[in-house]
Design a protein around this motif. Structure first.
Motif, PDB file in Angstrom:
ATOM      1  N   ILE A 186      43.402  41.256  45.996  1.00 30.72           N
ATOM      2  CA  ILE A 186      44.587  42.049  45.688  1.00 30.72           C
ATOM      3  C   ILE A 186      45.002  42.922  46.873  1.00 30.72           C
ATOM      4  CG2 ILE A 186      43.358  44.029  44.710  1.00 30.72           C
ATOM      5  CD1 ILE A 186      46.604  42.444  43.368  1.00 30.72           C
ATOM      6  N   PHE A 187      44.087  43.137  47.847  1.00 32.14           N
ATOM      7  CA  PHE A 187      44.391  43.969  49.011  1.00 32.14           C
ATOM      8  C   PHE A 187      44.882  43.166  50.209  1.00 32.14           C
ATOM      9  CE2 PHE A 187      41.194  46.379  46.587  1.00 32.14           C
ATOM     10  CZ  PHE A 187      41.894  47.562  46.403  1.00 32.14           C
ATOM     11  N   GLU A 188      44.911  41.855  50.105  1.00 30.40           N
ATOM     12  CA  GLU A 188      45.401  41.040  51.209  1.00 30.40           C
ATOM     13  C   GLU A 188      46.886  41.304  51.462  1.00 30.40           C
ATOM     14  OE1 GLU A 188      44.056  39.007  53.312  1.00 30.40           O
ATOM     15  OE2 GLU A 188      42.017  38.804  52.550  1.00 30.40           O
ATOM     16  N   GLU A 189      47.293  41.125  52.703  1.00 31.97           N
ATOM     17  CA  GLU A 189      48.695  41.329  53.073  1.00 31.97           C
ATOM     18  C   GLU A 189      49.503  40.071  52.772  1.00 31.97           C
ATOM     19  OE1 GLU A 189      48.964  42.498  57.114  1.00 31.97           O
ATOM     20  OE2 GLU A 189      47.731  44.296  56.867  1.00 31.97           O
ATOM     21  N   GLY A 190      50.675  40.246  52.164  1.00 36.62           N
ATOM     22  CA  GLY A 190      51.578  39.137  51.917  1.00 36.62           C
ATOM     23  C   GLY A 190      51.158  38.252  50.760  1.00 36.62           C
ATOM     24  N   ASN A 191      51.830  37.111  50.648  1.00 37.44           N
ATOM     25  CA  ASN A 191      51.556  36.147  49.579  1.00 37.44           C
ATOM     26  C   ASN A 191      50.595  35.079  50.091  1.00 37.44           C
ATOM     27  OD1 ASN A 191      53.530  37.550  48.113  1.00 37.44           O
ATOM     28  ND2 ASN A 191      55.146  36.189  48.859  1.00 37.44           N
ATOM     29  N   LEU A 192      49.616  34.702  49.268  1.00 39.28           N
ATOM     30  CA  LEU A 192      48.650  33.710  49.736  1.00 39.28           C
ATOM     31  C   LEU A 192      47.986  32.991  48.568  1.00 39.28           C
ATOM     32  CD1 LEU A 192      45.464  34.851  49.348  1.00 39.28           C
ATOM     33  CD2 LEU A 192      46.252  36.413  51.114  1.00 39.28           C
ATOM     34  N   LEU A 193      47.469  31.801  48.884  1.00 37.94           N
ATOM     35  CA  LEU A 193      46.631  31.021  47.987  1.00 37.94           C
ATOM     36  C   LEU A 193      45.338  30.735  48.729  1.00 37.94           C
ATOM     37  CD1 LEU A 193      46.112  29.258  45.446  1.00 37.94           C
ATOM     38  CD2 LEU A 193      47.209  27.369  46.692  1.00 37.94           C
ATOM     39  N   GLU A 194      44.197  31.068  48.118  1.00 39.30           N
ATOM     40  CA  GLU A 194      42.893  30.889  48.763  1.00 39.30           C
ATOM     41  C   GLU A 194      41.963  30.122  47.843  1.00 39.30           C
ATOM     42  OE1 GLU A 194      38.675  31.881  49.189  1.00 39.30           O
ATOM     43  OE2 GLU A 194      39.972  33.002  47.822  1.00 39.30           O
ATOM     44  N   LEU A 195      41.274  29.095  48.388  1.00 38.45           N
ATOM     45  CA  LEU A 195      40.303  28.298  47.649  1.00 38.45           C
ATOM     46  C   LEU A 195      38.979  28.329  48.406  1.00 38.45           C
ATOM     47  CD1 LEU A 195      42.550  25.186  46.856  1.00 38.45           C
ATOM     48  CD2 LEU A 195      42.028  27.100  45.320  1.00 38.45           C
ATOM     49  N   PRO A 247      57.475  46.068  47.390  1.00 32.80           N
ATOM     50  CA  PRO A 247      56.607  46.630  48.433  1.00 32.80           C
ATOM     51  C   PRO A 247      55.444  47.450  47.884  1.00 32.80           C
ATOM     52  CG  PRO A 247      58.912  46.857  49.060  1.00 32.80           C
ATOM     53  CD  PRO A 247      58.911  46.360  47.647  1.00 32.80           C
ATOM     54  N   ASP A 248      55.573  47.955  46.649  1.00 30.78           N
ATOM     55  CA  ASP A 248      54.528  48.806  46.085  1.00 30.78           C
ATOM     56  C   ASP A 248      53.726  48.147  44.972  1.00 30.78           C
ATOM     57  OD1 ASP A 248      55.285  50.905  47.779  1.00 30.78           O
ATOM     58  OD2 ASP A 248      56.810  51.579  46.352  1.00 30.78           O
ATOM     59  N   ILE A 249      54.162  47.006  44.480  1.00 35.39           N
ATOM     60  CA  ILE A 249      53.495  46.356  43.344  1.00 35.39           C
ATOM     61  C   ILE A 249      53.113  44.928  43.734  1.00 35.39           C
ATOM     62  CG2 ILE A 249      53.708  45.593  40.953  1.00 35.39           C
ATOM     63  CD1 ILE A 249      55.745  47.837  40.528  1.00 35.39           C
ATOM     64  N   SER A 250      51.872  44.583  43.503  1.00 42.13           N
ATOM     65  CA  SER A 250      51.406  43.223  43.780  1.00 42.13           C
ATOM     66  C   SER A 250      50.529  42.757  42.629  1.00 42.13           C
ATOM     67  CB  SER A 250      50.638  43.165  45.107  1.00 42.13           C
ATOM     68  OG  SER A 250      49.572  44.100  45.115  1.00 42.13           O
ATOM     69  N   MET A 251      50.387  41.425  42.535  1.00 45.47           N
ATOM     70  CA  MET A 251      49.590  40.810  41.480  1.00 45.47           C
ATOM     71  C   MET A 251      48.681  39.752  42.101  1.00 45.47           C
ATOM     72  SD  MET A 251      50.590  42.199  38.571  1.00 45.47           S
ATOM     73  CE  MET A 251      49.967  41.030  37.351  1.00 45.47           C
ATOM     74  N   ALA A 252      47.554  39.491  41.417  1.00 49.67           N
ATOM     75  CA  ALA A 252      46.659  38.420  41.853  1.00 49.67           C
ATOM     76  C   ALA A 252      46.042  37.755  40.628  1.00 49.67           C
ATOM     77  CB  ALA A 252      45.569  38.948  42.771  1.00 49.67           C
ATOM     78  N   LEU A 253      45.939  36.442  40.687  1.00 49.98           N
ATOM     79  CA  LEU A 253      45.214  35.672  39.686  1.00 49.98           C
ATOM     80  C   LEU A 253      43.965  35.128  40.370  1.00 49.98           C
ATOM     81  CD1 LEU A 253      45.005  34.377  36.869  1.00 49.98           C
ATOM     82  CD2 LEU A 253      46.261  32.413  37.804  1.00 49.98           C
ATOM     83  N   ILE A 254      42.798  35.510  39.861  1.00 50.02           N
ATOM     84  CA  ILE A 254      41.525  35.157  40.491  1.00 50.02           C
ATOM     85  C   ILE A 254      40.712  34.322  39.516  1.00 50.02           C
ATOM     86  CG2 ILE A 254      39.383  36.071  41.486  1.00 50.02           C
ATOM     87  CD1 ILE A 254      41.024  38.646  42.117  1.00 50.02           C
ATOM     88  N   VAL A 255      40.243  33.174  39.972  1.00 54.76           N
ATOM     89  CA  VAL A 255      39.388  32.289  39.177  1.00 54.76           C
ATOM     90  C   VAL A 255      38.033  32.214  39.868  1.00 54.76           C
ATOM     91  CG1 VAL A 255      39.087  29.979  38.224  1.00 54.76           C
ATOM     92  CG2 VAL A 255      41.393  30.952  38.436  1.00 54.76           C
ATOM     93  N   ASP A 256      36.948  32.475  39.129  1.00 56.60           N
ATOM     94  CA  ASP A 256      35.618  32.420  39.730  1.00 56.60           C
ATOM     95  C   ASP A 256      34.577  32.036  38.686  1.00 56.60           C
ATOM     96  OD1 ASP A 256      35.565  34.762  38.253  1.00 56.60           O
ATOM     97  OD2 ASP A 256      34.587  35.954  39.791  1.00 56.60           O
ATOM     98  N   GLN A 257      33.338  31.902  39.125  1.00 58.28           N
ATOM     99  CA  GLN A 257      32.198  31.614  38.265  1.00 58.28           C
ATOM    100  C   GLN A 257      31.242  32.792  38.385  1.00 58.28           C
ATOM    101  OE1 GLN A 257      31.752  27.682  40.362  1.00 58.28           O
ATOM    102  NE2 GLN A 257      31.386  26.928  38.288  1.00 58.28           N
ATOM    103  N   PRO A 258      31.429  33.831  37.558  1.00 57.08           N
ATOM    104  CA  PRO A 258      30.739  35.106  37.789  1.00 57.08           C
ATOM    105  C   PRO A 258      29.242  35.085  37.528  1.00 57.08           C
ATOM    106  CG  PRO A 258      32.006  35.183  35.758  1.00 57.08           C
ATOM    107  CD  PRO A 258      32.387  33.911  36.435  1.00 57.08           C
ATOM    108  N   PHE A 259      28.761  34.271  36.578  1.00 60.99           N
ATOM    109  CA  PHE A 259      27.352  34.286  36.207  1.00 60.99           C
ATOM    110  C   PHE A 259      26.809  32.868  36.130  1.00 60.99           C
ATOM    111  CE2 PHE A 259      29.534  37.789  33.924  1.00 60.99           C
ATOM    112  CZ  PHE A 259      28.986  38.853  34.628  1.00 60.99           C
ATOM    113  N   GLY A 260      25.507  32.730  36.325  1.00 60.85           N
ATOM    114  CA  GLY A 260      24.923  31.404  36.223  1.00 60.85           C
ATOM    115  C   GLY A 260      23.411  31.442  36.297  1.00 60.85           C
TER     116      GLY A 260
END
Length: 392
Positions: free
Chosen positions: A37-46, A92-105
């Motif tokens: 959520i703190f990254e600059e600009g729009n991005l997709l990361e895998l 400029p002041d509001i951003s969103m992020a959708l995060i998918v992960d595998q938190p436990f295992g």
């Protein structure tokens, strides 16, 4: 001090990648990281990571017979960890992020050996989480973030070996269940020196599993369950995944050089797995026995040119009681990690890294009071990972 940080985000990405490739406290796999959520600009990361544990031990010496002592090799099975995030700015002041992960295992299997204390005992836990988090910048220095997390878990646990006595052969399957929680946090930043201090709280998430228990024959006659008890029983088992706190820090110390640190505390003592029949047979015991604990790491990132940056970090999880659950036969960790990021184009960055972890010695125990059944020493794990980031 004005810093030139064209690759700040690449350094942050390499740091986050190291957190996703090997678990830390308890059953952690991803550290529930939301720093996208703190990254600059729009991005997709895998991101993709694979962990190769080398986890072995042996039964404690048998004081009553001359039988050979059983050895357990490859108790920790290799596992994958994948994650992804989509972050975009609304204003400029509001951003969103959708995060998918595998938190436990968990991926534990003791080789089955006749007459051994723990041979055949196993634990499999799979998870998938989706977190929708938003951030509001109050001004250049202060911001708040928060959102909702949906979490899906499923697992299977089997107890086997002489150490479990009448419970040997017990098995429970926790069918997949989805439950919801939330994330809250705040951050302080000074962009001119790349300083950021971010604190994030992850709530407890309560799962109500449909559980199927397989009851060994010795439990089907008195004591403790009584005659005529079924070999298979179905019911509901409630399990809480832990609340936790993540503290993420970074600051520039020279042009193109960043120092960072991450601290995570997870309250695992309340993560109780006590299916109905198991609870009745053991007087309310839990299949898990994980203490509250924290992990910490510190590192440095350096941008060498417009195309390439790298980072190195060291970290630890402190040792607790030597007596541990057979389903998590480690006690503390120490690790070192190395990572790098290559800017293939203005839009695409490729990152990768490796982490080597020393796993602390432990003694898996059973019973009440606790009785040590085996000893695990000189174990380690190797993790490798890679990611791709596309900006748009």
């Amino acid at each position: 001090m004005k810093l030139h940080y064209g690759a700040t985000s690449a350094l942050a990405l390499a740091t986050a990648l190291m957190a996703t490739t090997a678990g830390a406290v308890g059953l952690d796999r991803s550290n529930q990281d939301v720093t996208a959520i703190f990254e600059e600009g729009n991005l997709l990361e895998l991101s993709y990571g694979r962990v190769f544990p080398d986890l072995s031990g042996r039964d404690l010496e048998d004081r009553t017979t001359l039988d050979p002592v059983a050895e357990y090799d490859g108790v920790g099975e290799d596992f994958l960890n994948v994650s992804g995030s989509l972050k975009f700015d609304i204003t400029p002041d509001i951003s969103m992020a959708l995060i998918v992960d595998q938190p436990f295992g968990a991926d534990i299997l003791y080789p089955e050996t006749a007459g051994s204390n723990l041979g055949g005992t196993s634990a499999d836990l799979d998870s998938l989480a989706m977190t929708l988090v938003g951030r509001y910048k109050v001004n250049e220095n202060f911001s708040f973030h928060g959102g909702l997390r949906g979490e899906k878990l499923e697992g299977r646990i089997r107890l086997n070996g002489a150490a479990y006595r009448a419970l040997s052969g017990y098995e429970v399957e926790l069918e997949d269940n989805t439950a919801y929680g939330y994330v809250l946090g705040a951050a302080y930043e000074r962009p001119e020196i790349a300083l950021r201090v971010a604190l994030t709280y992850n709530s407890v998430i309560e799962h109500d599993f449909d559980a199927v228990e397989s009851i060994p024959a010795l439990l089907q006659t008195p004591p403790p369950l009584g005659p005529g008890f079924p070999a298979v029983a179905a019911g509901t088992t409630t399990v809480e995944t832990p609340e936790s706190w993540n503290l993420d820090l970074q600051t520039g110390v020279a042009q193109d050089t960043l120092v960072f640190a991450n601290i995570r505390y997870a309250a695992y003592a309340d993560t109780i797995v006590s299916p109905q029949i198991f609870s009745l047979a053991t007087g309310g015991a839990s299949l898990t026995n994980i203490e509250d604990n924290y992990s910490a790491q510190i590192g440095v990132g350096r941008r060498f040119n417009d195309m390439f940056s790298a980072q190195a970090a060291i970290g630890f999880e402190p040792e607790k009681d030597d007596l541990v659950s057979p389903l998590d036969p480690t006690n503390g960790k120490r690790w070192i990690s190395l990572g790098g990021a290559y800017k293939a184009s203005e839009q695409v960055t490729l990152s990768g890294g490796v982490r080597y972890t020393l796993l602390g010695d432990s003694m898996p125990e059973t019973g009440t009071p606790d009785v040590a059944q085996a000893r695990f020493t000189d174990n380690d794990a190797l993790a490798v990972g890679m990611s791709i980031t596309t900006r748009f």
